[in-house]
Motif scaffolding. Structure first.
Motif: not given
Length: 527
Positions: A361-368
């Motif tokens: 989720p850290t990677l996904l939220t960083w991208l979003q």
């Protein structure tokens, strides 16, 4: 016919019935006050919010640091090998479904609402003194967004509760799935029954507080998009949309965890990825890429400074209004998200759960957030969006950004569908855990879940009547504050339980403990 059957309470004891109806009545009264006297409720909530943030903002920050240290210790020490549900437990869900459920339940529509709202708010109302001298306010605002909803937020609040609940409710062989069961390590229920009851009641209130915040944000955001982007009659269409979501939700309730919640989460997750890609292509692509990298450098290089920024000599409450508010919201949500994650993570190790709940989720939220923040901070967008925010609030700022973007109708439809999906998955998982906590059962019945769902849907509708968007911010810290003390107890009980499980099932011959803890009843028990 059992008179308690319509409520899903057949076969339960008097305490459980009183617990259910007492909580439902109190929350229904809150909904009624919000519908009849919205201005009064708003004033009370805002006053309570200001008091909590002023007096206890430091506490949320300090506790957050302790929790993130605890999380890393549990995940990367020898205890990371412990499997939730026991050594022989098998995963119930495939990896994609597992991560989709964890992600969609853990964030709701805050990625959209605050992905626009926080950077724009910080740019228009910057901190009294910059914690990172030389950084542009645009990049600093996005760095704070990464801090609050990427890392360390998830490691602080979701995983500690997921580990504690998973170890004590699913791994230790307990048949009690109430939140208070985690205190049985240090207290006896028969001798301290009132305290166990109070913990469960406080847990339900804190969970509903966190849910009310998210439902409120989403309801007001949906209403504004439907009005400003599509020209629809705000209240009528939004009420209709919530009614439709409610009907789909009831269908999901009867489908259950493996079909209803899982499929809703998978669909929402895929739609979120598609929308992020569309926005990156049709939005200010080059600016998004550049500011994301710049803000990432500020975030990673100054992580401790940003996380502990309190501005004590400035005479302002800026950090408390942002970082403390976020940690308070995470704390309230951590109760329900953590317990739900523990339920769907049976068969996974603590270390694997760290990957699903923190790393991915850290990677996904960083991208979003990089895409969404770069979108509204770009030249040509930041001016009109900031003006809309100043004149109205975050929902209008989001709607303005949509109208400025090519293919705005398509983007608006996608965002409405995503937020509806987030509401659906949030309601699904929330009522599942609210009912489980109420009944003390691993798989609560559909009728009891339906009652909780109806109440939460009404709370979402109620929030449409609150005069100011800011009133939604008040639910989480006000209702979640009392339960922060439980997180302190949770760290100790989780450690004690993990130590016992490891010693009984995983410890190898000749392996030495980290350090010794001697107790009168257990002189030779190591860590």
């Amino acid at each position: 016919m059992d008179p308690w059957a319509p409520f899903g309470l057949e076969g339960t004891d008097r305490a459980t019935k009183g617990f259910f109806f007492g909580t439902i009545t109190a929350l229904a009264a809150l909904v009624l006050v919000g519908l009849l006297y919205p201005t009064l409720l708003e004033n009370v909530l805002n006053s309570a919010f200001e008091w909590v943030m002023y007096r206890f903002g430091w506490w949320f920050m300090a506790l957050g640091v302790a929790l993130v240290v605890f999380t890393f210790f549990m995940a990367f020490s020898r205890y990371g090998r412990i499997r939730i549900g026991g050594e022989g437990a098998e995963p119930e869900f495939d990896t994609f479904s597992w991560i989709a459920m964890v992600f969609t339940v853990g964030f709701g529509s805050s990625i959209i609402v605050w992905g626009v709202g926080e950077p724009i708010s910080i740019v228009t109302q910057p901190p009294p003194s910059s914690p990172v001298p030389g950084a542009s306010i645009e990049s600093l605002s996005l760095a704070f967004m990464f801090l609050h909803e990427s890392f360390p937020g998830m490691a602080m609040w979701y995983l500690p509760f997921a580990l504690g609940f998973g170890l004590m409710a699913y791994t230790s062989g307990s048949d009690d799935y109430r939140i208070s069961s985690m205190m049985s390590v240090v207290l006896d229920r028969e001798d301290h029954g009132w305290l166990f009851w109070l913990v469960d009641l406080t847990a339900l209130i804190a969970i509903v507080g966190g849910l009310a915040t998210t439902l409120g944000f989403t309801a007001q955001q949906l209403a504004t998009i439907l009005s400003d982007v599509f020209g629809a009659e705000t209240n009528l269409v939004t009420y209709g949309l919530f009614a439709l979501i409610g009907l789909v939700f009831l269908g999901d309730v009867w489908l259950g965890l493996h079909k209803g919640i899982r499929n809703a989460a998978r669909a929402t997750f895929v739609l979120m990825l598609i929308t992020s890609g569309v926005l990156l292509v049709v939005g200010p692509t080059l600016f998004i890429l550049n500011i994301t990298l710049d803000a990432t450098g500020i975030w990673l290089n100054n992580l401790p400074r940003l996380a502990l920024y309190t501005a004590p000599t400035e005479g302002a409450q800026w950090p408390q209004s942002w970082t403390s508010f976020w940690w308070a919201w995470w704390a309230a949500w951590g109760l329900f998200v953590g317990s739900f994650v523990a339920r769907v993570s049976k068969g996974r190790t603590i270390r694997e759960t760290f990957v699903a709940l923190v790393a991915a989720p850290t990677l996904l939220t960083w991208l979003q957030h990089g895409i969404i923040g770069g979108w509204v901070l770009a030249p040509g967008y930041i001016g009109p969006v900031s003006e809309a925010f100043a004149q109205n609030d975050i929902p209008t700022a989001v709607a303005t950004a949509i109208t400025l973007t090519p293919y705005s109708t398509v983007l608006g439809v996608l965002l409405v569908l995503i937020m509806a999906g987030y509401v659906l998955t949030t309601l699904d998982s929330a009522v599942y855990m609210l009912s489980a906590i109420t009944l003390g059962e691993e798989d609560p019945n559909a009728k009891n879940r339906a009652w909780w769902g109806a109440l939460l849907t009404l709370m979402g509708v109620m929030t449409l009547n609150l005069p100011a968007f800011s009133a939604m911010e008040s639910f989480s810290p006000v209702m979640g504050l009392p339960f922060t003390l439980f997180f302190v107890v949770l760290m100790y009980t989780s450690y004690i339980t993990a130590r016992r499980i490891y010693r009984e099932e995983y410890k190898e011959s000749g392996e030495q403990p980290y350090f010794e803890i001697s107790r009168p009843s257990d002189e030779d028990e190591g860590t």
